[in-house]
Design an enzyme around this catalytic site. Sequence first.
Site, short mmCIF file in Angstrom:
data_model
loop_
_atom_site.label_atom_id
_atom_site.label_comp_id
_atom_site.label_asym_id
_atom_site.label_seq_id
_atom_site.Cartn_x
_atom_site.Cartn_y
_atom_site.Cartn_z
N LYS A 195 62.80 21.02 49.44
CA LYS A 195 64.17 21.37 49.04
C LYS A 195 64.45 22.85 49.27
CE LYS A 195 65.09 22.32 44.55
NZ LYS A 195 65.80 23.58 44.33
N ASN A 196 63.51 23.70 48.86
CA ASN A 196 63.79 25.14 48.89
C ASN A 196 63.64 25.73 50.27
OD1 ASN A 196 64.36 24.91 46.24
ND2 ASN A 196 62.46 25.82 45.50
N ARG A 207 72.83 26.88 42.83
CA ARG A 207 72.86 28.33 43.07
C ARG A 207 72.46 28.66 44.50
NH1 ARG A 207 71.10 32.29 40.79
NH2 ARG A 207 69.65 33.09 42.33
N CYS A 231 71.31 29.68 34.76
CA CYS A 231 70.85 28.28 34.82
C CYS A 231 70.33 27.95 33.43
CB CYS A 231 69.76 28.14 35.88
SG CYS A 231 68.25 29.00 35.44
N ARG A 242 70.24 34.40 36.32
CA ARG A 242 69.67 34.34 37.66
C ARG A 242 70.43 35.37 38.50
NH1 ARG A 242 67.45 29.28 38.76
NH2 ARG A 242 66.70 30.10 40.74
N ASP A 251 57.57 27.31 39.59
CA ASP A 251 58.15 25.96 39.68
C ASP A 251 57.16 24.88 39.31
OD1 ASP A 251 60.41 26.47 42.50
OD2 ASP A 251 60.43 27.16 40.44
N ARG A 262 68.23 16.26 41.81
CA ARG A 262 68.53 17.46 42.61
C ARG A 262 67.34 17.87 43.46
NH1 ARG A 262 70.26 22.50 39.59
NH2 ARG A 262 70.19 23.15 41.76
C1 EPZ Z 1 63.85 30.42 44.44
O1 EPZ Z 1 64.89 30.86 43.60
C2 EPZ Z 1 63.73 28.93 44.19
N1 EPZ Z 1 65.00 28.28 44.50
C3 EPZ Z 1 63.38 28.67 42.73
O2 EPZ Z 1 63.14 27.27 42.61
C4 EPZ Z 1 62.08 29.40 42.39
O3 EPZ Z 1 61.81 29.24 41.02
C5 EPZ Z 1 62.23 30.90 42.73
O4 EPZ Z 1 62.60 31.05 44.11
C6 EPZ Z 1 60.95 31.68 42.48
O5 EPZ Z 1 59.93 31.17 43.29
C7 EPZ Z 1 65.31 28.06 45.78
O6 EPZ Z 1 64.58 28.41 46.69
C8 EPZ Z 1 66.62 27.33 46.04
P1 EPZ Z 1 63.93 34.69 43.31
P2 EPZ Z 1 65.47 32.37 43.77
O7 EPZ Z 1 65.08 35.43 43.85
O8 EPZ Z 1 65.48 32.74 45.21
C9 EPZ Z 1 64.62 38.13 40.17
C10 EPZ Z 1 63.51 25.08 41.81
O9 EPZ Z 1 63.22 24.52 40.75
N2 EPZ Z 1 65.81 38.47 40.98
O10 EPZ Z 1 62.65 34.67 44.09
O11 EPZ Z 1 66.73 32.46 43.01
C11 EPZ Z 1 64.79 36.82 39.41
O12 EPZ Z 1 65.44 37.02 38.18
C12 EPZ Z 1 64.05 26.49 41.80
O13 EPZ Z 1 63.36 24.56 42.94
C13 EPZ Z 1 66.51 39.62 40.70
O14 EPZ Z 1 66.19 40.35 39.77
O15 EPZ Z 1 64.35 33.20 43.01
C14 EPZ Z 1 63.36 36.38 39.21
O16 EPZ Z 1 62.80 37.04 38.10
C15 EPZ Z 1 64.19 27.04 40.39
N3 EPZ Z 1 67.59 39.95 41.46
C16 EPZ Z 1 62.66 36.89 40.48
O17 EPZ Z 1 63.52 37.88 41.04
C17 EPZ Z 1 67.98 39.17 42.53
O18 EPZ Z 1 68.97 39.53 43.21
C18 EPZ Z 1 62.40 35.82 41.52
O19 EPZ Z 1 63.65 35.23 41.82
C19 EPZ Z 1 67.25 38.00 42.81
C20 EPZ Z 1 66.16 37.67 42.03
#
Ligand code: EPZ
Length: 417
Positions: A22-23, A92, A116, A121, A304, A396
Amino acid sequence: MDSFIINGPCKLEGTVRVSGAKNSVLPVMAASILTGGACVIDNVPDLRDVRTMMKLLDVLGGDSGMEGGTATIDTAGIENFEAPYDLVRTMRASIYALGPLLARYGRARVSMPGGCAWGPRPVDLHLKGLVALGAVVRIDHGYIEATADRLLGHEIILSVPSVGATINIMMAAVLAEGETVIENAAREPEVVEVATALKTGGAQIEGEGSSKLVIKGVKDIKPFTHRVIPDRIEAGTLAAAAAATGGRVKIEDCRPDHMHAVFDVLEATGAEVETAGECVTVTGAIEIQPANIETGFYPAFPTDMQAQMMALLSKARGASTISEHVYPDRFTHVPELRRLGANITLDGSVAVVSGTDRLEGAPVMATDIRASSALIIGALMAEGETKILRVYHIDRGYERIEQKLGSLGAEIERVKD
Ligand code: EPZ
């Protein structure tokens, strides 16, 4: 709304195939915006989020279709540059339209994705990166408005190795003039996949999979074909379910090389993990052993998989600790697991799971994709009937999960509420 009725306990046994990731498929679909042509993507899982991304591309003016696991997306007709709130709030990953729309059309209006189930997020790193490339970004009534006459390559240092920010910035940088360097880039396989798809279309990218990405802008990205990698989180979830039920399951079409951290924890609980090519066979322990988990950025243990392992550890012989370093509040599954009899205490972003001999079936509520799969694992371990409400969350992110688990011997039925 659908619910699952699950009767436990059961031992999962047999062979199951993992669907596409998915991701990975979501950003690859968004990347088609850059090409202005017809892209073909294979091994696409039929998920709610995939359907939502197709709807978003159609709202923008694209033309997307899916037939038997192959998605065809033609973005020649894109003439609208707004990703509306009613779509973004359900997924998202809609934020992935931002970088490509800005790079190809010089403008984008994408609803802020909001939070979420477990908390905020943010997308600040996405926006900082695009501004560094020369975009003008402002927030207008809950929407991100981004414009750029042209994008210029730049050095960008991410304060956090964000998957989304790395991918969004990369998708913008491939059409920027000059070179972009992303330091502290995310190393997830999903980042590598987007880079691979873009390079098939002519992008010049180096370092994908490392924490330093170097992108040399090109004039255009050609329509690409791409095959989606297996979903390492679905595979990990099935492996955890096999271990949690003391069963023996062969998981086919997976990428064991993407799953080392998960395998290490499964082995710590006493499970046996045997890998061979694109398969892994997991045999659950007679007695689950406690384990300590620290989630982190790839290749560390994935956030995850945190909820699923918590369910497994709820019947361990002893106490386990789970420290959540990526999303400190990602514990909406805890009260629901407690309803099944799990003994879990939370101290900030650390959960202590005191193993119990017995879980009992009960009605529980799904709150997000991975919490839902943790409740399924709990229900498979529990004595008696469990009803899981709001399984649209699981739809989803998991393709035909009840058929897959049913084929392994689970008593699981989808009912309409
Ligand atoms: C991706 O989300 C995945 N979603 C998430 O999977 C997964 O949990 C996450 O990566 C972490 O591995 C998809 O790929 C669609 P991040 P993403 O940006 O990209 C902080 C699932 O269940 N951050 O790597 O949104 C954030 O708060 C989902 O499949 C900022 O501070 O995650 C977090 O602490 C849930 N500012 C960390 O970075 C930003 O602009 C990692 O988030 C962006 C992120």
